[in-house]
Scaffold this motif. Structure first.
Motif, PDB file in Angstrom:
ATOM      1  N   PHE A  40       0.883  -1.218  -0.020  1.00  0.00           N
ATOM      2  CA  PHE A  40      -0.044  -0.072   0.070  1.00  0.00           C
ATOM      3  C   PHE A  40       0.759   1.356   0.213  1.00  0.00           C
ATOM      4  CE2 PHE A  40      -2.983  -3.182   1.708  1.00  0.00           C
ATOM      5  CZ  PHE A  40      -4.234  -2.940   1.108  1.00  0.00           C
ATOM      6  N   ASP A  41       0.730   2.067  -1.152  1.00  0.00           N
ATOM      7  CA  ASP A  41       1.541   3.345  -1.077  1.00  0.00           C
ATOM      8  C   ASP A  41       0.315   4.387  -0.964  1.00  0.00           C
ATOM      9  OD1 ASP A  41       3.008   5.641  -1.581  1.00  0.00           O
ATOM     10  OD2 ASP A  41       3.627   4.739  -3.385  1.00  0.00           O
ATOM     11  N   ILE A  42       0.199   5.132   0.344  1.00  0.00           N
ATOM     12  CA  ILE A  42      -0.857   5.935   0.588  1.00  0.00           C
ATOM     13  C   ILE A  42      -0.267   7.413   0.849  1.00  0.00           C
ATOM     14  CG2 ILE A  42      -2.481   6.355   2.323  1.00  0.00           C
ATOM     15  CD1 ILE A  42      -2.405   3.144   2.919  1.00  0.00           C
ATOM     16  N   ARG A  43      -0.805   8.367   0.143  1.00  0.00           N
ATOM     17  CA  ARG A  43      -0.283   9.473   0.309  1.00  0.00           C
ATOM     18  C   ARG A  43      -1.194  10.937   0.568  1.00  0.00           C
ATOM     19  NH1 ARG A  43       4.602   9.492  -4.314  1.00  0.00           N
ATOM     20  NH2 ARG A  43       4.924   7.258  -3.910  1.00  0.00           N
ATOM     21  N   ASN A  44      -1.145  11.475   1.485  1.00  0.00           N
ATOM     22  CA  ASN A  44      -2.043  12.452   1.957  1.00  0.00           C
ATOM     23  C   ASN A  44      -3.675  12.185   1.858  1.00  0.00           C
ATOM     24  OD1 ASN A  44       0.174  14.337   2.167  1.00  0.00           O
ATOM     25  ND2 ASN A  44       0.102  14.703  -0.176  1.00  0.00           N
ATOM     26  N   PHE A  45      -3.811  10.929   2.541  1.00  0.00           N
ATOM     27  CA  PHE A  45      -5.100  10.542   2.654  1.00  0.00           C
ATOM     28  C   PHE A  45      -5.903  10.913   3.700  1.00  0.00           C
ATOM     29  CE2 PHE A  45      -8.129   7.028   3.301  1.00  0.00           C
ATOM     30  CZ  PHE A  45      -8.731   7.019   1.881  1.00  0.00           C
ATOM     31  N   SER A  46      -6.969  11.582   3.522  1.00  0.00           N
ATOM     32  CA  SER A  46      -7.768  12.294   4.563  1.00  0.00           C
ATOM     33  C   SER A  46      -9.232  11.601   4.114  1.00  0.00           C
ATOM     34  CB  SER A  46      -7.999  13.591   4.381  1.00  0.00           C
ATOM     35  OG  SER A  46      -6.564  14.369   4.599  1.00  0.00           O
ATOM     36  N   ALA A  54     -12.032  11.952  10.058  1.00  0.00           N
ATOM     37  CA  ALA A  54     -11.529  10.878  10.787  1.00  0.00           C
ATOM     38  C   ALA A  54     -10.339  10.628  10.540  1.00  0.00           C
ATOM     39  CB  ALA A  54     -12.556   9.724  10.538  1.00  0.00           C
ATOM     40  N   LEU A  55      -9.650  10.784   9.323  1.00  0.00           N
ATOM     41  CA  LEU A  55      -8.383  10.603   9.196  1.00  0.00           C
ATOM     42  C   LEU A  55      -7.783  12.065   8.169  1.00  0.00           C
ATOM     43  CD1 LEU A  55      -8.381   7.058   7.247  1.00  0.00           C
ATOM     44  CD2 LEU A  55      -7.357   7.601   9.538  1.00  0.00           C
ATOM     45  N   GLN A  56      -6.571  12.327   8.801  1.00  0.00           N
ATOM     46  CA  GLN A  56      -5.919  13.705   8.359  1.00  0.00           C
ATOM     47  C   GLN A  56      -4.599  13.263   7.597  1.00  0.00           C
ATOM     48  OE1 GLN A  56      -6.075  16.818  11.012  1.00  0.00           O
ATOM     49  NE2 GLN A  56      -7.767  15.884  12.337  1.00  0.00           N
ATOM     50  N   GLU A  57      -4.640  13.414   6.457  1.00  0.00           N
ATOM     51  CA  GLU A  57      -3.207  13.582   5.650  1.00  0.00           C
ATOM     52  C   GLU A  57      -2.312  12.268   5.934  1.00  0.00           C
ATOM     53  OE1 GLU A  57      -2.197  16.287   3.773  1.00  0.00           O
ATOM     54  OE2 GLU A  57      -3.909  17.689   3.952  1.00  0.00           O
ATOM     55  N   ILE A  58      -2.985  11.173   5.976  1.00  0.00           N
ATOM     56  CA  ILE A  58      -1.928   9.863   6.318  1.00  0.00           C
ATOM     57  C   ILE A  58      -1.267   9.675   5.007  1.00  0.00           C
ATOM     58  CG2 ILE A  58      -2.076   7.545   6.914  1.00  0.00           C
ATOM     59  CD1 ILE A  58      -3.808   9.041   8.958  1.00  0.00           C
ATOM     60  N   THR A  59       0.037   9.527   5.280  1.00  0.00           N
ATOM     61  CA  THR A  59       0.901   9.020   4.417  1.00  0.00           C
ATOM     62  C   THR A  59       1.708   7.977   4.773  1.00  0.00           C
ATOM     63  OG1 THR A  59       1.113  11.361   3.331  1.00  0.00           O
ATOM     64  CG2 THR A  59       2.799  10.006   3.000  1.00  0.00           C
ATOM     65  N   ILE A  60       1.797   6.856   4.156  1.00  0.00           N
ATOM     66  CA  ILE A  60       2.233   5.777   4.622  1.00  0.00           C
ATOM     67  C   ILE A  60       2.607   4.736   3.519  1.00  0.00           C
ATOM     68  CG2 ILE A  60       0.059   4.481   5.300  1.00  0.00           C
ATOM     69  CD1 ILE A  60       1.428   3.477   7.684  1.00  0.00           C
ATOM     70  N   THR A  92     -20.842   3.255   3.694  1.00  0.00           N
ATOM     71  CA  THR A  92     -21.321   4.154   4.565  1.00  0.00           C
ATOM     72  C   THR A  92     -21.892   5.247   3.947  1.00  0.00           C
ATOM     73  OG1 THR A  92     -19.487   3.253   5.877  1.00  0.00           O
ATOM     74  CG2 THR A  92     -20.890   5.179   6.832  1.00  0.00           C
ATOM     75  N   PRO A  93     -23.032   5.739   3.964  1.00  0.00           N
ATOM     76  CA  PRO A  93     -23.352   6.973   3.133  1.00  0.00           C
ATOM     77  C   PRO A  93     -22.590   8.201   3.905  1.00  0.00           C
ATOM     78  CG  PRO A  93     -25.423   5.913   4.061  1.00  0.00           C
ATOM     79  CD  PRO A  93     -24.103   5.075   4.592  1.00  0.00           C
ATOM     80  N   GLY A  94     -22.293   9.293   3.057  1.00  0.00           N
ATOM     81  CA  GLY A  94     -21.948  10.365   3.715  1.00  0.00           C
ATOM     82  C   GLY A  94     -20.299  10.341   3.981  1.00  0.00           C
ATOM     83  N   THR A  95     -19.436   9.609   3.491  1.00  0.00           N
ATOM     84  CA  THR A  95     -18.047   9.640   3.762  1.00  0.00           C
ATOM     85  C   THR A  95     -17.487  10.338   2.313  1.00  0.00           C
ATOM     86  OG1 THR A  95     -17.715   7.264   2.528  1.00  0.00           O
ATOM     87  CG2 THR A  95     -18.044   7.544   5.053  1.00  0.00           C
ATOM     88  N   ARG A  96     -16.358  11.024   2.727  1.00  0.00           N
ATOM     89  CA  ARG A  96     -15.662  11.661   1.605  1.00  0.00           C
ATOM     90  C   ARG A  96     -13.999  11.668   1.874  1.00  0.00           C
ATOM     91  NH1 ARG A  96     -14.152  16.918   1.334  1.00  0.00           N
ATOM     92  NH2 ARG A  96     -14.777  17.457   3.336  1.00  0.00           N
ATOM     93  N   LEU A  97     -13.300  11.612   0.688  1.00  0.00           N
ATOM     94  CA  LEU A  97     -12.010  11.176   1.030  1.00  0.00           C
ATOM     95  C   LEU A  97     -11.158  12.073   0.023  1.00  0.00           C
ATOM     96  CD1 LEU A  97     -11.004   9.197  -1.535  1.00  0.00           C
ATOM     97  CD2 LEU A  97     -12.445   7.686   0.004  1.00  0.00           C
ATOM     98  N   GLU A  98      -9.837  12.298   0.532  1.00  0.00           N
ATOM     99  CA  GLU A  98      -9.003  13.044  -0.448  1.00  0.00           C
ATOM    100  C   GLU A  98      -7.566  12.282  -0.481  1.00  0.00           C
ATOM    101  OE1 GLU A  98      -8.538  17.030   0.764  1.00  0.00           O
ATOM    102  OE2 GLU A  98     -10.444  17.519   0.255  1.00  0.00           O
ATOM    103  N   GLY A  99      -6.761  12.520  -1.291  1.00  0.00           N
ATOM    104  CA  GLY A  99      -5.349  11.893  -1.341  1.00  0.00           C
ATOM    105  C   GLY A  99      -5.489  10.577  -2.167  1.00  0.00           C
ATOM    106  N   THR A 100      -4.165   9.820  -2.244  1.00  0.00           N
ATOM    107  CA  THR A 100      -4.376   8.643  -3.127  1.00  0.00           C
ATOM    108  C   THR A 100      -3.870   7.356  -2.199  1.00  0.00           C
ATOM    109  OG1 THR A 100      -2.066   8.957  -3.770  1.00  0.00           O
ATOM    110  CG2 THR A 100      -3.662   9.925  -5.282  1.00  0.00           C
TER     111      THR A 100
END
Lengths: 287, 319
Positions: A40-46, A54-60, A92-100
């Motif tokens: 998993f290559d996760i960048r700036n995932f919110s 619930a998640l803030q700018e996770i990069t891992i 889950t309705p109402g979820t939104r995300l950003e990042g890759t």
């Protein structure tokens, strides 16, 4: 405690596997620190539930064929993070995300990606065992394969045994395959659920506190099982039990209030963490 | 803890009486239900004594119903009751379960409440209104369109042969289906809502599509409860009187054709009770009532046994 974003930063290059928790250092995460294959290559995932983030700018970067433990106090976002790895939040309705969020190079949330195909490659085991009560042990294991259209009896038979062996359950149930899945004990049911996930041949297994409802003996069996799974699968496990993380993971990520505070080799996290908050948590001073 | 007298584990004086009184009152209320069933059965039996002694068990298999000749038999009515109710179930259960699935699993949140309310309003429509609607709207449409089409395409089956009158067993089945749809739907909805989300997630995590999740996780988990919903619907269907009387044709006959008129136990009692001039006629109607009660109870017992047969082996541990 309130100055979390500042303390969350980890000095660059300090750890063999290091990942920035704050956006300011995100660009340096592009450089691969180790030659391990990345699952998993996760960048700036919110991620947001409605208005609440619930998640803030996770990069891992989570390595393939390693066991990665995710620890942190309740409500820190660790389950949310885990469930975003196989798109369970789509339900889950109402979820939104950003990042890759890339899984072996594929953007899991990219256009044209089918969530059901993602979940076939990224299996999941839940906190409470959930075999299908109307199905036998064999049917529980094979249900995913049958969904994919597999009808060949010899293949099904082979995969049944293989999956149950992999889940360290075969010897206990080989004569009971037609009994209902719910007739097993709690620990056996959880291993049955693991076998069910493995039968569709995923490359990654997500485990959401898989032992929290089990007694110590059943827990030990699951932990042994995780050790053997590492040879073939990428395992990401969320746990409340820090001893468990220390015992059975290669890498540990510490989450707090929706942020990734520290990610490093498990030994380092538990013996010499870089971040004072991690240290406070693993030594039991809060959380 | 320092003053044991104030935290005595012995009951305070007088506090036992309300307990005992409540226990007896509740017990009495529960006993009333059993007493009532027995009383109803007894009254029906007492009223039908004359007919019982005259016809004996032959009453059940005689298909003659001729008040002029004083010959009475229950078979056409038993047949009509069972067939119209089964037709209604065949229509209402798939429709009701599908509606419940839509409401619990598929419909957007803001649509769920209005649809649920509409279904509950359907339950509030008086039976006689359904009957009128059946006579003036449903039957003409069935007669001119659906029945003609059925006869044309499935006419090789005995079920869809013979003259089309409009009033018929099939029309009764459709009306009863509409009338039991609300209860089947709302109970199915409660059953489906009680399926743990963890079951759905287990299926989703295996890469199941939405439809596959419904099939392997939701419907199979809920099948016992859905069967129960169907039985409750059947209970209603067997006793449904007014609307059925208005559309079934009220002819005591046994015909293989669903286009033919029929008669049900409940309808004949309601229809002929006022014109029962002789003691034997009245007594025979009483006996039909007794038969209806017995049929209802037997169907429910049979359903309980079937329910155990279906689910007992596998899901006995699911509670």
């Amino acid at each position: 405690m309130s100055t979390l974003p500042e303390t969350a930063r980890i000095p660059a290059g300090a750890a063999p596997v290091r990942v920035a928790a704050a956006p300011a250092t995100a660009s340096t995460a592009d450089v691969p620190v180790e030659a391990e294959e990345v699952a998993f290559d996760i960048r700036n995932f919110s991620m947001w539930y409605g208005q609440r983030q619930a998640l803030q700018e996770i990069t891992i970067k989570i390595s393939a064929r390693k066991v990665t433990a995710i620890i942190g106090p309740s409500g820190c976002g660790k389950s949310t993070f885990l469930r975003s790895l196989n798109r369970m939040h789509d339900l889950t309705p109402g979820t939104r995300l950003e990042g890759t969020l890339r899984h072996f190079g594929n953007d899991l949330y990219g256009p044209g990606i089918d969530a059901t195909a993602v979940r076939r490659r990224v299996g999941m085991v839940f906190q409470k065992s959930n075999p299908f009560p109307t199905m036998s042990i064999a049917d529980n294991v094979l249900v995913g394969l049958r969904l994919n259209g597999m009808r060949d009896r010899s293949v099904l038979q082979e995969r049944l045994e293989q999956s149950l062996r992999m889940a360290a359950l075969w010897d206990e149930v080989k004569d009971l395959l037609n009994r209902p899945g719910t007739s097993l004990s709690g620990g056996q049911q959880q291993r049955l659920c693991i076998a069910r996930s493995l039968a569709v041949q995923p490359d990654t297994l997500l485990m959401d506190e898989p032992c929290s409802a089990l007694d110590p003996i059943a827990t030990a069996k699951i932990e042994d099982l995780i050790q053997t799974l590492r040879e073939k699968y990428t395992v990401v496990i969320v746990t409340h039990n820090m001893q468990q993380a220390a015992r059975c993971s290669d890498r540990t990520a510490f989450f707090y209030m929706g942020r990734l505070i520290e990610f490093d080799n498990t030994r380092k996290i538990f013996t010499n963490p870089s971040n004072p908050q991690t240290e406070a948590y693993v030594s039991g001073r809060f959380g | 803890m320092s003053t044991p007298s104030s935290t005595s584990i012995l009951p305070a004086p007088g506090s036992r009486f309300p307990n005992i009184a409540f226990k007896w009152a509740a017990g009495l209320a529960a006993a009333m239900i059993i007493v009532l069933i027995i009383l109803v059965g007894w009254e029906l039996y007492a009223g039908s004594r004359l007919s019982l002694s005259k016809f004996g068990a032959g009453f059940l298999w005689s298909s003659e119903w001729d008040p002029v000749a004083e010959k009475y038999g229950a078979l056409p009515f038993i047949f009509g009751t069972l067939v119209s109710s089964l037709l209604a179930l065949l229509i209402a259960v798939p429709l009701g379960v599908a509606t419940a699935l839509f409401l619990t699993e598929l419909a957007p949140m803001r649509m769920r409440q209005p649809i649920t309310m509409a279904i509950e309003m359907l339950a509030a429509v008086p039976s006689v209104i359904f009957g009128l609607w059946g006579i003036f709207v449903l039957i003409p449409w069935l007669r001119d369109h659906l029945f003609v089409w059925l006869k044309h395409t499935l006419g090789f089956l005995p079920l869809f042969q013979g003259p089309i009158y409009g009033v018929s067993m099939l029309a009764a089945g459709v009306i009863i289906a509409i009338m039991i749809l609300p209860i089947v739907t709302s109970i199915s909805r409660e059953i489906l809502r009680s399926v743990p989300n963890l079951q759905r997630e287990a299926a989703y995590a295996l890469g199941a599509t939405r439809w596959e999740v419904l099939r392997i996780a939701v419907l199979s988990y809920a099948r016992r409860g859905l069967f129960g919903a169907a039985i409750l619907g059947l209970g209603r269907a067997l006793g449904e009187t007014m609307a059925v009387t208005m559309v079934i044709g009220n002819r005591p006959q046994i015909s293989a054709s669903l286009f033919a008129p029929g008669y049900t136990l409940a309808s004949v009692i309601a229809n002929e009770f006022t014109e029962a001039t002789t003691d034997l006629y009245l007594s025979s109607l009483f006996e039909l009532g007794l038969v209806l009660l017995a049929v209802t109870i037997l169907v429910n017992i049979a359903a309980q046994i079937m329910l155990k047969g279906i689910t007992g082996s596998v899901s006995s541990k699911v509670a």
